[in-house]
Design an enzyme around this catalytic site. Structure first.
Site, PDB file in Angstrom:
ATOM      1  N   ASP A 175       0.882  -1.161   0.000  1.00  0.00           N
ATOM      2  CA  ASP A 175       0.000   0.000   0.000  1.00  0.00           C
ATOM      3  C   ASP A 175       0.924   1.216   0.000  1.00  0.00           C
ATOM      4  OD1 ASP A 175      -1.611   2.173   0.583  1.00  0.00           O
ATOM      5  OD2 ASP A 175      -2.761   1.160   2.144  1.00  0.00           O
ATOM      6  N   SER A 189       0.289  12.349 -15.901  1.00  0.00           N
ATOM      7  CA  SER A 189      -0.932  12.439 -16.689  1.00  0.00           C
ATOM      8  C   SER A 189      -0.953  13.786 -17.398  1.00  0.00           C
ATOM      9  CB  SER A 189      -2.149  12.318 -15.764  1.00  0.00           C
ATOM     10  OG  SER A 189      -3.316  12.780 -16.381  1.00  0.00           O
ATOM     11  N   TYR A 222      -6.546  15.195  -8.411  1.00  0.00           N
ATOM     12  CA  TYR A 222      -5.728  14.419  -9.351  1.00  0.00           C
ATOM     13  C   TYR A 222      -4.666  15.311  -9.983  1.00  0.00           C
ATOM     14  CZ  TYR A 222      -4.691  11.006 -13.038  1.00  0.00           C
ATOM     15  OH  TYR A 222      -4.070  10.119 -13.880  1.00  0.00           O
ATOM     16  N   ALA A 279      -3.577  18.182  -8.867  1.00  0.00           N
ATOM     17  CA  ALA A 279      -2.660  18.650  -7.822  1.00  0.00           C
ATOM     18  C   ALA A 279      -1.598  17.612  -7.510  1.00  0.00           C
ATOM     19  CB  ALA A 279      -3.450  19.007  -6.566  1.00  0.00           C
ATOM     20  N   SER A 280      -2.013  16.350  -7.406  1.00  0.00           N
ATOM     21  CA  SER A 280      -1.060  15.288  -7.074  1.00  0.00           C
ATOM     22  C   SER A 280      -0.064  15.061  -8.199  1.00  0.00           C
ATOM     23  CB  SER A 280      -1.808  13.993  -6.742  1.00  0.00           C
ATOM     24  OG  SER A 280      -2.485  13.472  -7.876  1.00  0.00           O
ATOM     25  N   LYS A 281      -0.526  15.169  -9.432  1.00  0.00           N
ATOM     26  CA  LYS A 281       0.368  14.956 -10.568  1.00  0.00           C
ATOM     27  C   LYS A 281       1.335  16.126 -10.744  1.00  0.00           C
ATOM     28  CE  LYS A 281      -1.245  10.922 -11.759  1.00  0.00           C
ATOM     29  NZ  LYS A 281      -0.437   9.698 -11.585  1.00  0.00           N
TER      30      LYS A 281
END
Length: 270
Positions: free
Chosen positions: A62, A140, A153, A155-157
């Site tokens: 995880d 992405s 999504y 923001a994380s990328k």
């Protein structure tokens, strides 16, 4: 055999792009280290690879847990004595506008996509420095320009991009290759497990998969990019157009992204 005897760690290896990466690197003679939460699926994959004489191990992982990421790296070194390539592929998506979304959804996206990358890179870096190997983050198009209804999504990328670019610069004189790959919409199960506004799974994709790249096509391009030690990998027209349009007109790109995403069935955009 481009990757003959190279030790490759792949996160999110049990399905989608991760599974395609496992098969792609295996086809080039690599030794495979698989990490994912679906341990039963990993076990089946491991047996299948062994039947093809592909050396491999797996570790229930995880990526939101720092200890799991460290164990994955330690398992790779214990089994094979080195690490040549790390592909940080594990990730989740979302579909909701900020007005409606529970902030816990954004935290979950950052935990999986960003922290999962950061933990794996941190613990594998000494071994990759020693082998002068490669680190790849699967980002992405949402990491090139903000994608409406995908706040967490994107923001994380973006966070992955800043993190890996900095790792690349810090290791300029250590022979470490760092690549960021930017797939567009891909026919994989990440959209089925995308989180909605309340954190529940979407369950089905609103998009037509027929015109999307397959996970196998994405994996082949990523492997080739690592082999050529590219820094930036734009995989399709959408990614290339986004990259170059952003240099010309942010406003135009904003309108195009809004229009495109608003056409999705039951889009939260008005």
């Amino acid at each position: 055999m481009k990757f003959k005897d190279k030790v490759v760690i792949i996160t999110g290896a049990s399905s989608g792009i991760g599974l395609a990466l496992v098969n792609e690197f295996a086809s080039h003679g690599a030794k495979i280290v698989m990490g994912a939460r679906s341990v039963d699926r990993l076990k089946d994959l491991s047996i299948g690879l062994a039947k093809k004489n592909i050396e491999n191990i797996y570790e229930e992982t995880d990526v939101t847990k720092e200890s799991d990421c460290r164990k994955l790296v330690e398992a790779a070194v214990s089994a094979f004595g080195k690490i040549d390539i790390l592909v940080c592929n594990a990730g989740i998506s979302m579909r909701a506008i900020l007005d409606d979304v529970d902030m816990e959804v954004l935290r979950r996206l950052m935990d999986v996509n960003f922290w999962g990358t950061a933990y794996c890179v941190k613990y594998s870096l000494p071994y990759i420095q020693k082998s002068k190997g490669s680190i790849t983050g699967v980002s992405s198009v949402a990491g090139l320009h903000g994608l409406p209804a995908r706040t967490g999504y994107s923001a994380s990328k973006y966070a992955i991009q800043g993190f890996l670019e900095t790792v690349r610069i810090e290791n300029l004189k250590k022979g470490v290759h760092v690549m960021i790959a930017y797939p567009g919409f891909t026919a994989s199960n990440i959209r089925f497990s995308a989180l909605t506004a309340d954190g529940s799974k979407q369950g089905e994709t609103p998009r037509n998969e027929e015109k999307m790249m397959t996970a196998e096509e994405v994996a082949k391009q990523i492997a080739n990019g690592i082999y050529r030690r590219k820094k930036l990998l734009l995989l399709d027209f959408q990614g290339k157009a986004t990259f170059f349009l952003k240099k010309i007109s942010h406003g135009l790109l904003d309108r195009l992204f809004y229009s495109h995403m608003a056409k999705e069935p039951e889009s939260p955009l008005k």
